[in-house]
Design a protein around this motif. Structure first.
Motif, PDB file in Angstrom:
ATOM      1  N   GLY A 211      13.663  -6.373   4.220  1.00 40.58           N
ATOM      2  CA  GLY A 211      14.592  -6.441   4.048  1.00 40.58           C
ATOM      3  C   GLY A 211      15.136  -6.765   2.351  1.00 40.58           C
ATOM      4  N   LYS A 212      13.870  -6.918   2.281  1.00 38.55           N
ATOM      5  CA  LYS A 212      13.863  -7.811   0.709  1.00 38.55           C
ATOM      6  C   LYS A 212      13.185  -7.519   0.203  1.00 38.55           C
ATOM      7  N   VAL A 213      13.056  -7.295  -1.494  1.00 35.40           N
ATOM      8  CA  VAL A 213      11.589  -7.135  -1.759  1.00 35.40           C
ATOM      9  C   VAL A 213      11.037  -8.284  -2.332  1.00 35.40           C
ATOM     10  N   THR A 214       9.813  -7.755  -1.596  1.00 34.92           N
ATOM     11  CA  THR A 214       8.446  -8.562  -2.012  1.00 34.92           C
ATOM     12  C   THR A 214       7.615  -7.662  -2.876  1.00 34.92           C
ATOM     13  N   LEU A 215       8.490  -6.727  -3.190  1.00 29.83           N
ATOM     14  CA  LEU A 215       6.383  -6.399  -4.583  1.00 29.83           C
ATOM     15  C   LEU A 215       7.227  -5.149  -4.858  1.00 29.83           C
ATOM     16  N   SER A 216       7.018  -5.558  -6.789  1.00 24.26           N
ATOM     17  CA  SER A 216       7.813  -4.556  -7.669  1.00 24.26           C
ATOM     18  C   SER A 216       7.161  -4.590  -8.503  1.00 24.26           C
ATOM     19  N   THR A 217       5.797  -3.387  -8.838  1.00 23.79           N
ATOM     20  CA  THR A 217       5.036  -3.388  -9.601  1.00 23.79           C
ATOM     21  C   THR A 217       4.858  -2.235 -10.590  1.00 23.79           C
ATOM     22  N   ALA A 218       4.642  -1.785 -12.126  1.00 21.47           N
ATOM     23  CA  ALA A 218       4.272  -0.265 -12.446  1.00 21.47           C
ATOM     24  C   ALA A 218       2.661  -0.386 -12.329  1.00 21.47           C
ATOM     25  N   LEU A 219       2.049   0.510 -11.822  1.00 17.01           N
ATOM     26  CA  LEU A 219       0.712   0.441 -10.878  1.00 17.01           C
ATOM     27  C   LEU A 219      -0.425   0.776 -12.073  1.00 17.01           C
ATOM     28  N   ASN A 220       0.553   1.024 -13.170  1.00 19.41           N
ATOM     29  CA  ASN A 220      -0.935   0.768 -14.869  1.00 19.41           C
ATOM     30  C   ASN A 220      -1.211  -1.014 -14.546  1.00 19.41           C
ATOM     31  N   LYS A 221      -0.559  -1.914 -14.754  1.00 21.33           N
ATOM     32  CA  LYS A 221      -0.727  -3.354 -15.109  1.00 21.33           C
ATOM     33  C   LYS A 221      -2.019  -3.795 -14.440  1.00 21.33           C
TER      34      LYS A 221
END
Length: 254
Positions: A211-221
């Motif tokens: 229930g928590k966000v543990t990953l948030s990223t743009a794939l081109n980073k």
């Protein structure tokens, strides 16, 4: 359309399914929401769609809180493809898609043009006059995607879209979604447990655990591979395929 979530929490059966979720989704981008079963993915999608109300927190479409939108306004802004939709077996595909035009109040000529376009985009034209009871599971999934598109939304929400698709249509999924994003100027949020499909389809990825966000990223980073490895607990090899897309290959342990 831009989408913003502020501190979304949801409790079901005394369990906190979503815990203070805050996130922003870029306009005209595809975001994959992934995680294990029970991580809160489908619940989050229903809250974004306005089908469920969170116990706390807010959802914004552009600058407008979703609770300020009427049902017709919401229907013109977003469309959702759920995992297990149902229609009467004797309803034709054309009649189903006609229902999707209810919020547009357009002429029959305009409605028919929208229906034809949606059917063509999903390779369903030959199914136009078939009855739902005669369709395979994969055909029904394509028809329900066409139903979402016929609403001409700005935000397209997909819950496990790949379920029941035949191999060819699933293989074409990344190209299809990117075509729809460009040609229809869509913001797309897709829930999937298939990490490899997520990496092949999306611009951004949002990972949920308990229930928590543990990953948030743009794939081109440049640090995306490292973040993905941490998110998956080193259970996948994250590679760059010949097509330039990231791929996730499960590690088989003996």
């Amino acid at each position: 359309m831009k989408l913003k979530l502020e501190n979304i929490s949801c409790i079901q059966n005394s369990r906190k399914v979503l815990d203070q979720i805050s996130a922003s989704f870029g306009e005209n981008r595809i975001t994959a929401v992934t995680g294990h079963n029970g991580s809160g993915k489908s619940t989050l999608l229903r809250i974004i769609a306005g089908l469920w109300k969170p116990d706390s927190g807010k959802v914004f479409y552009d600058q407008t809180e979703i609770r300020e939108l009427t049902v017709p306004e919401l229907a013109r802004l977003r469309a959702i493809v759920l995992q297990n939709p149902h229609i009467p077996d004797n309803m034709t595909v054309y009649d189903l898609l006609s229902l999707g035009r209810f919020a547009r109040r357009s002429s029959k000529k305009v409605n028919d043009a929208a229906i034809c376009r949606a059917l063509a985009d999903t390779a369903c034209t030959e199914l136009t006059h078939r009855r739902a009871g005669t369709l395979s599971g994969g055909e029904l999934r394509r028809v329900f995607l066409a139903l979402a598109l016929v609403q001409e939304p700005r935000l397209l929400l997909l819950d496990e879209l790949e379920a029941n698709w035949d191999a060819e249509f699933r293989r074409n999924c990344p190209a299809l979604l990117n075509h729809l994003r460009r040609e229809r100027d869509l913001t797309i949020i897709m829930v999937t447990h298939d990490l490899d499909l997520a990496l092949h389809c999306a611009d951004d990825i949002l990972g949920l655990q308990n229930g928590k966000v543990t990953l948030s990223t743009a794939l081109n980073k440049p640090d995306t591979m490292e973040k993905l490895q941490k998110f998956t607990g080193e259970n996948f090899d994250i590679l760059t395929g010949q097509d330039g897309f990231l791929r996730a290959m499960p590690k088989f342990r003996v």
